[in-house]
Design an enzyme around this catalytic site. Sequence first.
Site, PDB file in Angstrom:
ATOM      1  N   GLY A   1      51.534  73.984  45.313  1.00  0.00           N
ATOM      2  CA  GLY A   1      51.343  75.181  44.498  1.00  0.00           C
ATOM      3  C   GLY A   1      50.348  74.944  43.391  1.00  0.00           C
ATOM      4  O   GLY A   1      50.237  73.841  42.847  1.00  0.00           O
ATOM      5  N   SER A   2      49.580  75.976  43.062  1.00  0.00           N
ATOM      6  CA  SER A   2      48.580  75.909  42.010  1.00  0.00           C
ATOM      7  C   SER A   2      47.522  74.855  42.382  1.00  0.00           C
ATOM      8  O   SER A   2      46.890  74.973  43.429  1.00  0.00           O
ATOM      9  CB  SER A   2      49.247  75.612  40.672  1.00  0.00           C
ATOM     10  OG  SER A   2      48.376  75.866  39.607  1.00  0.00           O
ATOM     11  N   SER A   3      47.357  73.812  41.586  1.00  0.00           N
ATOM     12  CA  SER A   3      46.386  72.778  41.959  1.00  0.00           C
ATOM     13  C   SER A   3      46.760  72.139  43.286  1.00  0.00           C
ATOM     14  O   SER A   3      45.891  71.751  44.074  1.00  0.00           O
ATOM     15  CB  SER A   3      46.321  71.702  40.865  1.00  0.00           C
ATOM     16  OG  SER A   3      45.353  70.729  41.167  1.00  0.00           O
TER      17      SER A   3
END
Length: 445
Positions: A147-149
């Site tokens: 998730g995200s990065s």
Amino acid sequence: MDPFQSHVLGLASLSLALLAAPPARGASLQKVNQSEWGVDGLPSYVNSYIYVPDTLATKPPIVVAPHHCQGTGPGTFSEMSSLVSIANTSGFIMIFPEATGQNCWDAGSTRSLKHDGGGDTEAIVQMVRHTLAKYDGDAGRVYSVGGSSGGIMTEALLGVYPDVFMAGVSLMGVPCGCWAEGYNDVTGTGNNAQWSGPCGGGNVTKTGQQWGDLVRSYYPGYTGHRPRLQHWHGTADTILSYKNMAEDVKEWTNLLGLNETPNETDAPRTGTTRQSWKSSCGYTVYETFSMDGVGHAVPFDGPAVAAYFGLDKAGGQDPETAACPGALPGGDDTGGAGGAAGTGGAGGAVGAGGAGGAAGAGGAGGVMESGAGGSVGSGGAMGTGSGGANGQGASSGTGGSTGGESSNSGCSCALGNDARDSGAQAGLLLAALGLLLGRPKRRPR
């Protein structure tokens, strides 16, 4: 020799045996030194943590789980505890890479966006290669989720190493290559280190063909299978703009040789819109889930991820491979590598010859909806979320989201290890043995 002496010597023999070979403690997260898994030229800050369950499947699959900004390997292990639990029963291995001392993952430099280019992506792939060799893993069942990065890195891994990965789940990620636009290629924990303002803001737009050609340039000449992808994004995300999902659609449909118009659009739950695309053999190879009003706070749902990868039960084969024989990483008969049909790109949309029909069609649809409460909760990205399907209650990030990545401050996550102090146990054992040996000798009656 009297009975007491015999008893003491027996205890002594048993104690020495226990000290020489400590009792099995169950599987735990272990750090693997780069000197063991790496090769020359890799970033020194990238570290590897691995979780190998006590009972491995025959030729175990592998799941890579890159962390969010300012995350850690052990932190992600804790955040993904629901998936770790499934690994215990299904017998797959999990790798938790760590960009130690960095703000985010490098998914924007030339070295990372080149097959075996020496960047963060190659470092993670080297972990996979080492694990496959050491544990006789299944090279046709290697996956990534983040998730995200970690979502950004997942899409970069699938784009740059289509010969290694079979599928991925990207939570709040961006198209492969997007992060290179305006990328701040510096190391360290500074607010803007490893960050792309243009991409994060949703200001990078290309045609599908341009996206596809860009990704194909990262591994020139490759014409084999392209990994399937599931992408989740909140419409109110201001950290990694929701506008990136539209670009993601253009990129992955081109890479997979699909029309940009989805085969199906539905609402698996209120406030969530799902779009899906099927390959020529009828299997869903690309899905997007748009969540109305959700910000940068898509929680992690281990059971759903396991089901998408076909890891919710032990044994078997990848569900796409089962539906479309020949759909294996590195193969050259499954198409999808040459861009949209009719573009003249290498490979074209050859497909898998239709074998398997629609046996797996829609099989991945709505998988993030498993479990009470649905997948959209108030927890942080990569956290389980108070409203998430796993109901773990713990979340990561400031304010229950992925934690202020607008300023790239990352997340602060609890360490969930369950290690024991073997030295203390050995000391207690020796003390007990000393007491026994020091007792006065009893005379036989």
